[in-house]
Design an enzyme around this catalytic site. Structure first.
Site, PDB file in Angstrom:
ATOM      1  N   ASP A  38      30.522  35.767  39.354  1.00 51.79           N
ATOM      2  CA  ASP A  38      29.848  37.022  39.680  1.00 51.79           C
ATOM      3  C   ASP A  38      28.508  36.740  40.365  1.00 51.79           C
ATOM      4  OD1 ASP A  38      31.863  38.584  38.603  1.00 51.79           O
ATOM      5  OD2 ASP A  38      30.977  38.553  36.592  1.00 51.79           O
ATOM      6  N   PRO A  39      27.988  37.689  41.132  1.00 51.15           N
ATOM      7  CA  PRO A  39      26.732  37.459  41.858  1.00 51.15           C
ATOM      8  C   PRO A  39      25.570  36.992  40.977  1.00 51.15           C
ATOM      9  CG  PRO A  39      27.787  39.433  42.680  1.00 51.15           C
ATOM     10  CD  PRO A  39      28.599  38.985  41.498  1.00 51.15           C
TER      11      PRO A  39
END
Length: 292
Positions: A38-39
């Site tokens: 995930d970012p």
């Protein structure tokens, strides 16, 4: 450029952003990552380049290990710190023993419903697109294995943890469900992947360091993991010229360095990985993935 390169992904970038950046750095268009981060997450992101992308299917079952923090007091719609608060904030007066006691319930095989903000598809549409549009997201539970989940310390309303989870498991789901079980809500506040299958932080390179060698194919290839280390569960054999010629043309061939394993990695010399073959009978093998 062919190989497996491990990137230490920085926060604030998607895994696809990393792929796009590497395409520009290396000039190689065929690049794929082995497990989305995930970012907000950082750490180990292995990527296959060039013809090595043909091996992606053999990496799909790898366990992954993480360290991170869970913040108690409120949940978020994405189950992590990138999301919007979901529900009212409460004072989470938790002790280390409180959290450790409930966390122990999440070890072993558990049923987990993927988060609504995920790349899981519903009727061909990614769940996160439906969630962003305000549409109901109904994902089916999957069985995963949490092989390690240790609460290391408590600092105010945050718990530091380490975890090893099987392929397909979502750490932020565990954070969310832990908060629900404790009755105070929670979300994943930080995450760092320390291991993905056989590859750890010691194998990872910062994007800035990789970018500093843009256009220098020899140096970039030297940053890749040695092919003999790939897929350690599959034995390596070195084929002679005759066997390699037959395998290259899709025919079966005898491999003198016989292994009882059903699958073998085929090398032409010490470093050149040319494919994977499946044992038919005895010393006879059939190519199933070929890269030259």
């Amino acid at each position: 450029m062919n190989g497996l390169l491990v990137v230490d992904k920085p926060g604030g970038m998607t895994s696809h952003d990393v792929v796009s950046m590497l395409r520009k750095i290396t000039g190689e268009k065929s690049i794929g990552h082995l497990g989305t981060l995930d970012p907000m997450a950082t750490g180990v992101l292995p990527l296959l380049l060039g013809k090595f992308t043909r091996l992606a299917q053999y990496f799909s079952s790898a366990d992954k290990s993480y360290t991170g923090t869970i913040r108690f007091g409120f949940a978020t719609d994405t189950y992590d710190s990138d999301g919007e608060p979901a529900g009212q904030r409460v004072e989470a007066a938790l002790t280390l023993d409180d959290v450790r006691g409930v966390a122990s319930r999440f070890r072993g095989e558990i049923s987990q419903v993927p988060p609504p903000f995920s790349a899981k598809k519903i009727g061909g549409t990614p769940a996160y697109k439906m969630a962003r549009a305000g549409k109901p997201v109904e994902l089916k539970p999957v069985v995963i294995a949490i092989k390690c989940f240790e609460i290391v310390a408590m600092h105010g309303d945050e718990a530091a943890f380490s975890m090893t989870v099987s392929a397909g498991g979502y750490v932020r789901c565990v954070a969310h469900e832990l908060g629900t079980a404790l009755g105070c809500g929670a979300h994943l506040s930080s995450l760092r992947r320390t291991q993905a299958g056989a590859f750890g932080l010691e194998d990872a390179h910062a994007l800035e360091a990789i970018a500093s060698h843009a256009g220098d194919t020899a140096t970039l290839e030297a940053l890749c993991v040695h092919p003999r280390r790939l897929l350690p569960e599959i034995p390596s054999v070195t084929g002679d010229e005759f066997a390699l010629g037959r395998l290259r043309n899709g025919a079966q061939a005898n491999l003198p360095e016989f292994s009882q394993a059903q699958m073998v990695k085929i090398f032409a010399g010490q470093r050149e990985l040319v494919g994977i073959a499946r044992r038919v009978a005895g010393t006879l093998f059939q190519p199933v993935a070929w890269m030259v």
